[in-house]
Scaffold this motif. Structure first.
Motif, PDB file in Angstrom:
ATOM      1  N   ALA A   1       3.051  -4.581  -9.261  1.00 38.25           N
ATOM      2  CA  ALA A   1       2.013  -5.163 -10.068  1.00 38.25           C
ATOM      3  C   ALA A   1       2.898  -6.318 -10.826  1.00 38.25           C
ATOM      4  O   ALA A   1       2.340  -7.418 -11.299  1.00 38.25           O
ATOM      5  CB  ALA A   1       1.311  -4.417 -10.735  1.00 38.25           C
ATOM      6  N   ALA A   2       4.041  -6.040 -11.340  1.00 42.92           N
ATOM      7  CA  ALA A   2       4.887  -6.605 -12.209  1.00 42.92           C
ATOM      8  C   ALA A   2       5.819  -7.733 -11.392  1.00 42.92           C
ATOM      9  O   ALA A   2       6.634  -8.219 -11.811  1.00 42.92           O
ATOM     10  CB  ALA A   2       5.754  -5.896 -12.883  1.00 42.92           C
ATOM     11  N   GLY A   3       5.636  -7.619 -10.052  1.00 40.43           N
ATOM     12  CA  GLY A   3       6.301  -8.557  -9.387  1.00 40.43           C
ATOM     13  C   GLY A   3       7.673  -7.861  -8.584  1.00 40.43           C
ATOM     14  O   GLY A   3       8.268  -8.814  -8.058  1.00 40.43           O
ATOM     15  N   LYS A   4       7.645  -6.730  -8.758  1.00 39.31           N
ATOM     16  CA  LYS A   4       9.016  -6.124  -8.412  1.00 39.31           C
ATOM     17  C   LYS A   4       8.656  -5.364  -7.000  1.00 39.31           C
ATOM     18  O   LYS A   4       7.769  -4.304  -7.077  1.00 39.31           O
ATOM     19  CB  LYS A   4       9.664  -5.175  -9.412  1.00 39.31           C
ATOM     20  N   THR A   5       9.381  -5.487  -6.060  1.00 41.98           N
ATOM     21  CA  THR A   5       9.030  -4.989  -4.695  1.00 41.98           C
ATOM     22  C   THR A   5       9.981  -3.670  -4.648  1.00 41.98           C
ATOM     23  O   THR A   5      11.076  -3.396  -5.074  1.00 41.98           O
ATOM     24  CB  THR A   5       9.158  -5.845  -3.460  1.00 41.98           C
ATOM     25  N   SER A   6       9.687  -2.694  -3.487  1.00 39.81           N
ATOM     26  CA  SER A   6      10.308  -1.839  -2.945  1.00 39.81           C
ATOM     27  C   SER A   6      10.346  -1.562  -1.530  1.00 39.81           C
ATOM     28  O   SER A   6       9.608  -1.912  -0.830  1.00 39.81           O
ATOM     29  CB  SER A   6       9.543  -0.357  -3.796  1.00 39.81           C
ATOM     30  N   PRO A   7      11.511  -1.198  -1.142  1.00 45.58           N
ATOM     31  CA  PRO A   7      11.572  -0.862   0.113  1.00 45.58           C
ATOM     32  C   PRO A   7      10.561   0.189   0.868  1.00 45.58           C
ATOM     33  O   PRO A   7      10.151  -0.121   2.181  1.00 45.58           O
ATOM     34  CB  PRO A   7      13.118  -0.468   0.554  1.00 45.58           C
ATOM     35  N   TYR A   8      10.011   1.015   0.001  1.00 42.04           N
ATOM     36  CA  TYR A   8       9.291   1.893   0.526  1.00 42.04           C
ATOM     37  C   TYR A   8       7.582   1.278   0.910  1.00 42.04           C
ATOM     38  O   TYR A   8       7.007   1.727   1.484  1.00 42.04           O
ATOM     39  CB  TYR A   8       8.908   2.836  -0.779  1.00 42.04           C
TER      40      TYR A   8
END
Length: 201
Positions: A171-178
């Protein structure tokens, strides 16, 4: 080989070629009809659905082509990599999108997967695991964490905490490989047509 035999052989080859041409033409025509009629069939089948799953079904048809199966309850695509099955359900306004992959879960892992929740279900008979939410990224996240649980890497509580933290970061714009791709080996299993024996949700 005499001339008569050569003529007979040539005639046989021509007949086989003609028969194959008819089969190919018929298959092409049926495929064309399916593609042309799919939008109308989809519109008719989803007319009474909630808005969100109805729109999702249209988006997925643009992305993956005509569905493999269209019913008034659900729309399904088979073998759209990396997914064994993608299904849009019309009976829910929020958890309507389901992604399934082939997966051999240990029976001992079922209890922990139930505690995790997050729309995950495992079918031990069909050897598959699914996640259901309103977005592919959420299902990818849930399935990756389900694998972590099934393989003993995380417990259900830790997996839920990671799930919540990852959603906040997203939601804060930080993605995750998961959330981007499946981080485990899965396999394809056929046939698809069956009545599932489900554990979960």
């Amino acid at each position: 080989m005499d001339a008569q035999q050569k003529k007979e052989d040539q005639r046989t080859v021509y007949l086989i070629a003609a028969a194959l041409a008819v089969v190919v033409a018929g298959s092409s025509y049926l495929g064309y009809r399916h593609r042309v009629q799919a939008p109308k069939r989809l519109e008719a089948a989803t007319r009474t659905w909630f808005d969100s799953p109805r729109m999702m079904a249209k988006i997925l048809m643009e992305r993956h082509g005509p569905p493999s199966v269209i019913t008034p309850q659900a729309v399904t695509w088979y073998e759209r990599q990396p997914w064994k099955r993608i299904t849009v359900h019309g009976d829910s306004p929020d958890k309507y999108l389901e992604h399934t992959v082939g997966y051999q879960a240990r029976p001992a892992a079922v209890a922990a997967l139930r505690k995790f929740g997050e729309g995950v279900r495992v079918d031990l008979v069909a050897e598959e695991i699914s996640a259901r939410s309103n977005a592919e990224a959420l299902n990818t996240l849930a399935l990756n964490l389900a694998h972590d649980i099934a393989s003993g890497k995380r417990g259900p509580r830790e997996a839920r905490a990671f799930y919540s933290k990852t959603l906040k970061l997203a939601a804060a714009g930080k993605t995750s490989p998961y959330m981007e791709y499946l981080r485990f080996e899965h396999y394809r299993f056929v046939p698809q047509e069956r009545i599932p024996s489900l554990i979960g949700y």
